[in-house]
Design a protein around this motif. Structure first.
Motif, mmCIF file in Angstrom:
data_model
loop_
_atom_site.group_PDB
_atom_site.id
_atom_site.type_symbol
_atom_site.label_atom_id
_atom_site.label_comp_id
_atom_site.label_asym_id
_atom_site.label_seq_id
_atom_site.Cartn_x
_atom_site.Cartn_y
_atom_site.Cartn_z
ATOM 1 N N UNK A 1 -30.607 19.385 31.751
ATOM 2 C CA UNK A 1 -31.661 18.695 31.019
ATOM 3 C C UNK A 1 -31.406 17.191 31.049
ATOM 4 N N UNK A 2 -32.515 16.435 31.052
ATOM 5 C CA UNK A 2 -32.456 14.991 30.899
ATOM 6 C C UNK A 2 -33.326 14.593 29.722
ATOM 7 N N UNK A 3 -32.995 13.508 29.044
ATOM 8 C CA UNK A 3 -33.870 13.041 27.966
ATOM 9 C C UNK A 3 -35.266 12.745 28.508
ATOM 10 N N UNK A 4 -36.296 13.174 27.757
ATOM 11 C CA UNK A 4 -37.656 12.882 28.179
ATOM 12 C C UNK A 4 -38.558 14.099 28.085
ATOM 13 N N UNK A 5 -39.834 13.870 28.390
ATOM 14 C CA UNK A 5 -40.834 14.927 28.304
ATOM 15 C C UNK A 5 -41.076 15.548 29.678
ATOM 16 N N UNK A 6 -42.265 16.083 29.886
ATOM 17 C CA UNK A 6 -42.541 16.789 31.143
ATOM 18 C C UNK A 6 -42.358 15.893 32.365
ATOM 19 N N UNK A 7 -42.679 14.611 32.231
ATOM 20 C CA UNK A 7 -42.555 13.684 33.362
ATOM 21 C C UNK A 7 -41.302 12.821 33.249
ATOM 22 N N UNK A 8 -40.246 13.393 32.726
ATOM 23 C CA UNK A 8 -38.974 12.676 32.556
ATOM 24 C C UNK A 8 -38.503 12.009 33.838
ATOM 25 N N UNK A 9 -38.802 12.631 34.998
ATOM 26 C CA UNK A 9 -38.233 12.163 36.257
ATOM 27 C C UNK A 9 -38.738 10.786 36.655
ATOM 28 N N UNK A 10 -39.866 10.326 36.088
ATOM 29 C CA UNK A 10 -40.375 8.993 36.406
ATOM 30 C C UNK A 10 -39.345 7.931 36.030
#
Length: 239
Positions: free
Chosen positions: A212-221
Motif C-alpha cells: 500500500x501507498x498513501x493516497x486514494x484510487x489514483x495514488x500513483x500520480x
C-alpha cells in the motif's frame, strides 16, 4: 525499440481508463535506466485517436498482443504493470504472452480487486452529466480537460468505452497464471478495499505480495518514484 535491449527485462505498462501511453512517458526518466519502459497503445487515444476504442477486455488484449510481441522482440523478458482497467488488461496479456515466447517475470496490478470481482458502483450507460460525476467520484478528482467542450467531445467516447469494458469484464479463463503477482493499493482507496486488492492471491499459482501507498484510487500520480522502487524490489525478489 526494446529489441535493441533484449538482454534486459522490459516494463510493459498498460493504461487505465481514459489514459494513453503518454502517462507513462515520465516513467522512462524516473526509472533511471533500470528497464526499458514500454507503454501499451490502445485505439481511441493519442496517435490512435481516430481508431474505434475497444469495449471488451479480452478483445483489446488479443488484438494488441502481436504489436506488443513485435515491439518487445522474440524471446523477450518483461514485467507487466497495470492500474485499474489496466490491471485486468495486463492479466489477460499475461495469459497471451506466455504462449508467445515472451517470458513474463512478474505481474504488478494496481487499484484493482481480483479479476473475478466486478464493481458495485457503475458508470456505464449513465447520461453525460451523471457519467462524468461518477468518473470524478472514481478518480477522486476532475480532469480539467473535461471542462472544455472540444476536449470533452474527444475524451468522452473513450472514457465510456473503457468504463464499459472494465465494468463488464469477465476473465477469459478460470485458470490462474503461474507468474508472481504483486497487488498495490492506495491506502485511502474507497473503490478497492484491502481485502479486494488481496483477492489477486487466488489469480496465481506463484508468489503473491501486497503493498500500500498513501493516497486514494489514483495514488500513483503522486507516487511514481516509490512505485518504481517497489517494482525494482519485486524484480530483485525473482532473482
Amino acid at each position: 525499440m526494446v529489441t535493441e535491449e533484449r538482454d534486459r527485462t522490459a516494463l510493459l505498462c498498460v493504461p487505465f481508463a481514459g489514459a494513453g501511453p503518454s502517462f507513462f512517458h515520465p516513467w522512462r526518466a524516473l526509472s533511471a535506466g533500470r528497464w526499458p519502459v514500454v507503454p501499451v497503445e490502445l485505439p481511441g487515444r493519442e496517435r490512435l485517436i481516430l481508431q474505434t476504442p475497444y469495449r471488451n477486455v479480452f478483445e483489446a488484449a488479443k488484438n494488441s498482443v502481436d504489436d506488443i510481441v513485435a515491439n518487445l522482440g522474440e524471446g523477450a523478458r518483461t514485467m507487466l504493470f497495470g492500474h485499474s482497467l489496466g490491471a485486468v488488461l495486463a492479466y489477460e496479456l499475461v495469459h497471451l504472452l506466455s504462449a508467445r515466447d515472451v517470458r513474463v517475470e512478474r505481474l504488478l496490478v494496481s487499484g484493482s480487486p481480483g479479476p473475478w470481482t466486478q464493481r458495485e458502483r457503475r458508470a456505464t450507460g449513465l447520461p453525460e452529466r451523471e457519467f462524468l460525476a461518477r468518473i470524478e467520484e472514481f478518480a477522486g478528482f476532475r480532469h480539467e480537460a473535461l471542462d472544455h467542450p472540444e476536449m470533452r467531445d474527444l475524451i468522452l467516447p473513450v472514457l465510456r468505452a473503457d468504463c464499459e469494458m472494465h465494468e463488464n469484464y469477465v476473465p477469459s479463463t478460470e485458470e490462474p497464471v503461474s507468474v508472481p503477482i504483486c497487488s498495490i493499493r492506495g491506502s485511502s482507496d474507497h473503490l478497492v478495499g484491502a481485502e479486494e486488492a488481496q483477492e489477486w492471491r487466488k489469480a496465481t499459482t506463484g508468489e503473491f505480495s501486497y503493498a500500500e501507498f498513501p493516497g486514494d484510487h489514483m495514488y500513483l500520480v503522486d507516487r511514481v518514484g516509490e512505485v518504481l522502487d517497489l517494482i525494482e524490489a519485486e524484480c530483485a525478489r525473482g532473482r
